[in-house]
Design a protein around this motif. Structure first.
Motif, PDB file in Angstrom:
ATOM      1  N   UNK A 137       0.800  -1.213   0.000  1.00  0.00           N
ATOM      2  CA  UNK A 137       0.000   0.000   0.000  1.00  0.00           C
ATOM      3  C   UNK A 137       0.845   1.281   0.000  1.00  0.00           C
ATOM      4  N   UNK A 138       2.078   1.215  -0.448  1.00  0.00           N
ATOM      5  CA  UNK A 138       2.894   2.430  -0.557  1.00  0.00           C
ATOM      6  C   UNK A 138       2.394   3.231  -1.753  1.00  0.00           C
ATOM      7  N   UNK A 139       2.227   4.528  -1.579  1.00  0.00           N
ATOM      8  CA  UNK A 139       1.709   5.381  -2.640  1.00  0.00           C
ATOM      9  C   UNK A 139       2.682   5.459  -3.812  1.00  0.00           C
ATOM     10  N   UNK A 140       2.121   5.587  -5.003  1.00  0.00           N
ATOM     11  CA  UNK A 140       2.938   5.723  -6.203  1.00  0.00           C
ATOM     12  C   UNK A 140       3.858   6.949  -6.109  1.00  0.00           C
ATOM     13  N   UNK A 141       3.326   8.070  -5.646  1.00  0.00           N
ATOM     14  CA  UNK A 141       4.120   9.308  -5.594  1.00  0.00           C
ATOM     15  C   UNK A 141       5.341   9.159  -4.692  1.00  0.00           C
ATOM     16  N   UNK A 142       5.183   8.404  -3.597  1.00  0.00           N
ATOM     17  CA  UNK A 142       6.307   8.203  -2.670  1.00  0.00           C
ATOM     18  C   UNK A 142       7.388   7.377  -3.348  1.00  0.00           C
ATOM     19  N   UNK A 143       7.001   6.270  -4.007  1.00  0.00           N
ATOM     20  CA  UNK A 143       7.980   5.441  -4.704  1.00  0.00           C
ATOM     21  C   UNK A 143       8.647   6.228  -5.830  1.00  0.00           C
ATOM     22  N   UNK A 144       7.865   6.978  -6.568  1.00  0.00           N
ATOM     23  CA  UNK A 144       8.420   7.764  -7.681  1.00  0.00           C
ATOM     24  C   UNK A 144       9.461   8.763  -7.184  1.00  0.00           C
ATOM     25  N   UNK A 145       9.183   9.415  -6.073  1.00  0.00           N
ATOM     26  CA  UNK A 145      10.129  10.391  -5.525  1.00  0.00           C
ATOM     27  C   UNK A 145      11.451   9.728  -5.155  1.00  0.00           C
ATOM     28  N   UNK A 146      11.383   8.546  -4.535  1.00  0.00           N
ATOM     29  CA  UNK A 146      12.604   7.857  -4.121  1.00  0.00           C
ATOM     30  C   UNK A 146      13.358   7.273  -5.322  1.00  0.00           C
ATOM     31  N   UNK A 147      12.612   6.787  -6.328  1.00  0.00           N
ATOM     32  CA  UNK A 147      13.247   6.329  -7.566  1.00  0.00           C
ATOM     33  C   UNK A 147      14.016   7.483  -8.216  1.00  0.00           C
ATOM     34  N   UNK A 148      13.417   8.640  -8.197  1.00  0.00           N
ATOM     35  CA  UNK A 148      14.061   9.815  -8.806  1.00  0.00           C
ATOM     36  C   UNK A 148      15.334  10.183  -8.053  1.00  0.00           C
ATOM     37  N   UNK A 149      15.296  10.137  -6.719  1.00  0.00           N
ATOM     38  CA  UNK A 149      16.472  10.473  -5.913  1.00  0.00           C
ATOM     39  C   UNK A 149      17.657   9.583  -6.254  1.00  0.00           C
ATOM     40  N   UNK A 150      17.393   8.308  -6.515  1.00  0.00           N
ATOM     41  CA  UNK A 150      18.467   7.354  -6.760  1.00  0.00           C
ATOM     42  C   UNK A 150      18.934   7.393  -8.215  1.00  0.00           C
ATOM     43  N   UNK A 151      17.983   7.362  -9.169  1.00  0.00           N
ATOM     44  CA  UNK A 151      18.357   7.130 -10.563  1.00  0.00           C
ATOM     45  C   UNK A 151      18.590   8.403 -11.369  1.00  0.00           C
ATOM     46  N   UNK A 152      18.105   9.538 -10.892  1.00  0.00           N
ATOM     47  CA  UNK A 152      18.342  10.772 -11.630  1.00  0.00           C
ATOM     48  C   UNK A 152      19.830  11.140 -11.597  1.00  0.00           C
ATOM     49  N   UNK A 156      18.699  11.516 -16.622  1.00  0.00           N
ATOM     50  CA  UNK A 156      17.244  11.666 -16.718  1.00  0.00           C
ATOM     51  C   UNK A 156      16.636  10.505 -17.496  1.00  0.00           C
ATOM     52  N   UNK A 157      17.370  10.007 -18.495  1.00  0.00           N
ATOM     53  CA  UNK A 157      16.876   8.890 -19.304  1.00  0.00           C
ATOM     54  C   UNK A 157      16.672   7.646 -18.437  1.00  0.00           C
ATOM     55  N   UNK A 158      17.627   7.360 -17.555  1.00  0.00           N
ATOM     56  CA  UNK A 158      17.524   6.198 -16.674  1.00  0.00           C
ATOM     57  C   UNK A 158      16.334   6.362 -15.727  1.00  0.00           C
ATOM     58  N   UNK A 159      16.197   7.560 -15.161  1.00  0.00           N
ATOM     59  CA  UNK A 159      15.074   7.800 -14.254  1.00  0.00           C
ATOM     60  C   UNK A 159      13.740   7.600 -14.973  1.00  0.00           C
ATOM     61  N   UNK A 160      13.573   8.171 -16.163  1.00  0.00           N
ATOM     62  CA  UNK A 160      12.298   8.078 -16.879  1.00  0.00           C
ATOM     63  C   UNK A 160      11.985   6.641 -17.280  1.00  0.00           C
ATOM     64  N   UNK A 161      13.017   5.864 -17.607  1.00  0.00           N
ATOM     65  CA  UNK A 161      12.790   4.451 -17.926  1.00  0.00           C
ATOM     66  C   UNK A 161      12.256   3.705 -16.710  1.00  0.00           C
ATOM     67  N   UNK A 162      12.814   4.004 -15.552  1.00  0.00           N
ATOM     68  CA  UNK A 162      12.349   3.358 -14.321  1.00  0.00           C
ATOM     69  C   UNK A 162      10.959   3.850 -13.921  1.00  0.00           C
ATOM     70  N   UNK A 163      10.704   5.126 -14.136  1.00  0.00           N
ATOM     71  CA  UNK A 163       9.369   5.664 -13.819  1.00  0.00           C
ATOM     72  C   UNK A 163       8.303   4.998 -14.680  1.00  0.00           C
TER      73      UNK A 163
END
Length: 556
Positions: A137-152, A156-163
């Motif tokens: 039940x983790x919110x999408x926005x929370x996961x997206x923010x943390x994915x961005x912190x790591x992969x950006x 940007x290409x790597x981050x967008x692929x993961x998003x």
């Protein structure tokens, strides 16, 4: 609520970054987070795992796994005995298909639940993270923010692929959700692993020079020092060069530190004797790992305690600290650097593999003790570097100050620094070096130990990360208490007053010979305490004390 998530596979499959995303999410949601990283010596290819324990009260280091992100078939084989009867496993379908029928049947009989997904590109970690987060039940926005912190950081290409992957999972893949609902219950907590935090905290407490030769589990300290760009550093050719460079910096009144592990520390011991003789402040961080000899460098045991207490070849009085939590590391870095300056001596700050690589969430930092020692700006023409003062500590002078000049020699010397073989002078200078720690606890804002549940008649005595699980056990079993030893040398004699009133003490430590037990028992003559039962719980299998092991052994 306690939930244990394991991320496991070979290192090249992004184990660390996946774990970091998970614990950052739960720290953001204000949960208490505690991790355990285990990796074999062939780090890149063999099975590694990160256990991430999340709790709305007190996280523990748990043996058993609730949610498992398996990045290889081998990781399932390695962890099968750690799975509970209702564990949930997320994995690439090809790894499930590759398991033997016998193992599949064994797992089916344990009622293990599998979420297998056919993944045909390299981002296994992002697919499985998204599945697990949706399940929890983790919110999408929370996961997206943390994915961005790591992969950006990569691009940007790597981050967008993961998003794109996590959007597809959240929008199109059906996942039966857990009955555990996680929500943001307060403000985000800080989180970090110890080696990183203690580096930046040491810098905050005016560290000016750092030298080291890389050695697991201390190596990442050097990486963090270099990345900080705030401290003069030397990556030397060996540990002998490292400590001698640091002692030269100390001679100039700069705050200096070295970091090493067991056999690297062995190479430093002659220089430690010189530091005591020359009264040069030095902080040596010793991060213990499993022994004997130089093998099993990536595992945890507390084998070097005796060595830290007796690190060289002559009468040697010094200070040994051993913090037991991430916040305490904040306090103890300032304490170690200040004690070295204040008493002009060797301070050994003990850590271990478990502490060096443990991630923990935390909130507030405590007040700290900062003392640069006695420095005089205008020394007299007859300045005595080793003056025999009433405190037994001689004032220092910064280099290039008028009349500052003196020699730090390994020979016995008089108050000025001149070599002396006079018998009376030898007695006087020997007493000076020993007596400056006589009133140690009267001169520092720390008593060197902590008592949890002081009303109990049965007490554990332990140190370091062992105390995370012991604190949780004592909280759930109030007939037990806990004495946490934080300053091993000089040991505070007040501890004996607590022990005298007990029926039983139980030493908990990660070595075979019981080094803490032998030390405390001898120092306080505990074998002569009437009606005091002394027992122990020792572990030396490379792994930490798990909460379940403590609970099984000591619960009624």
């Amino acid at each position: 609520m306690n939930l244990n998530i394991r991320v496991s596979g070979p290192a090249w499959m992004w184990i660390n970054s996946s774990a970091e995303i998970l614990w950052s999410i739960f720290a953001f949601l204000w949960y208490d987070v505690l991790s355990d990283l285990e990796y074999e010596s062939r780090i890149k290819w063999w099975v590694n795992w990160y256990d991430i324990n999340i709790s709305d009260k007190k996280a523990v280091i748990s043996k058993y796994v609730d949610v498992f992100l398996a990045f290889s078939a081998e990781s399932i084989i390695k962890s099968k005995d750690y799975l509970k009867s209702w564990s949930v496993v997320f994995l690439n379908k090809k790894y499930l298909d590759s398991l033997s029928e016998d193992l599949k049947n064994e797992l089916i009989q344990k009622d293990i639940k599998f979420f297998d997904l056919e993944i045909n590109e390299k981002y296994d970690n992002t697919y499985l993270l998204a599945l697990a987060c949706k399940y929890l039940w983790v919110w999408f926005d929370v996961l997206d923010e943390k994915i961005k912190e790591i992969f950006f950081k990569k691009s940007e290409v790597v981050y967008l692929a993961n998003k794109k992957i996590i959007e597809n999972i959240f929008n199109n893949i059906q996942v039966e959700t857990s009955n555990i609902t996680l929500e943001k219950i307060w403000n985000p907590k800080q989180y970090s692993y110890w080696n990183k935090q203690v580096t930046y905290w040491a810098i905050e407490w005016e560290l000016e020079f750092y030298s080291a030769y890389p050695m697991t589990p201390a190596s990442s300290i050097l990486t963090e020092v270099v990345n900080s760009k705030k401290v003069n550093f030397l990556q030397a050719e060996d540990e002998i060069a490292s400590i001698n460079a640091a002692l030269w910096a100390s001679y100039t009144t700069s705050r200096a530190m070295v970091w090493t592990s067991g056999w690297g520390f062995a190479l430093m011991t002659e220089a430690l004797s010189f530091a005591i003789q020359a009264e040069l402040p030095i902080t040596v961080a010793l991060s213990m790992r499993a022994w004997p000899s130089t093998w099993t460098p990536t595992y945890f045991e507390q084998w070097d305690l005796n060595y830290a207490l007796n690190p060289t070849f002559w009468d040697f009085e010094h200070i040994v600290l051993y913090p037991s939590s991430v916040v305490e590391c904040y306090e103890f870095w300032a304490l170690a650097l200040s004690l070295a300056d204040k008493f002009q001596t060797v301070v050994i700050l003990l850590l271990d593999k478990q502490l060096s690589e443990l991630f923990n969430s935390f909130e507030n930092n405590p007040k700290v003790f900062i003392d640069r020692g006695e420095l005089i700006e205008n020394p007299p023409l007859d300045y005595k570097r080793y003056e025999n003062t009433s405190s037994w500590i001689s004032p220092r002078v910064k280099v290039w100050t008028i009349s500052w000049d003196f020699i730090s020699t390994s020979y016995e010397h008089d108050e000025f620094w001149a070599t002396s073989e006079d018998a009376e002078n030898k007695i006087k200078m020997t007493q000076k070096r020993w007596r400056k720690l006589n009133d140690f606890y009267k001169n520092i804002p720390h008593k060197g130990y902590e008592v949890i549940n002081p009303e109990a008649k049965k007490m554990f005595i332990s140190m370091s990360a062992n105390c995370y699980n012991l604190k949780a056990f004592v909280e759930n079993n109030p007939e037990y208490g806990l004495i946490i030893i934080k300053i091993l040398k000089p040991i505070n004699e007040e501890i004996l007053e607590t022990i005298k009133n007990l029926d039983e003490i139980i030493f908990v430590e990660s070595n075979f010979s019981g080094q803490l037990e032998s030390y405390i028992t001898k120092e306080f003559g505990l074998k002569y305490q009437n009606n005091l039962k002394i027992s122990n719980f020792r572990k030396y299998d490379w792994f930490p004390f798990y909460y379940e092991e403590i609970d099984e052994k000591f619960s009624k």
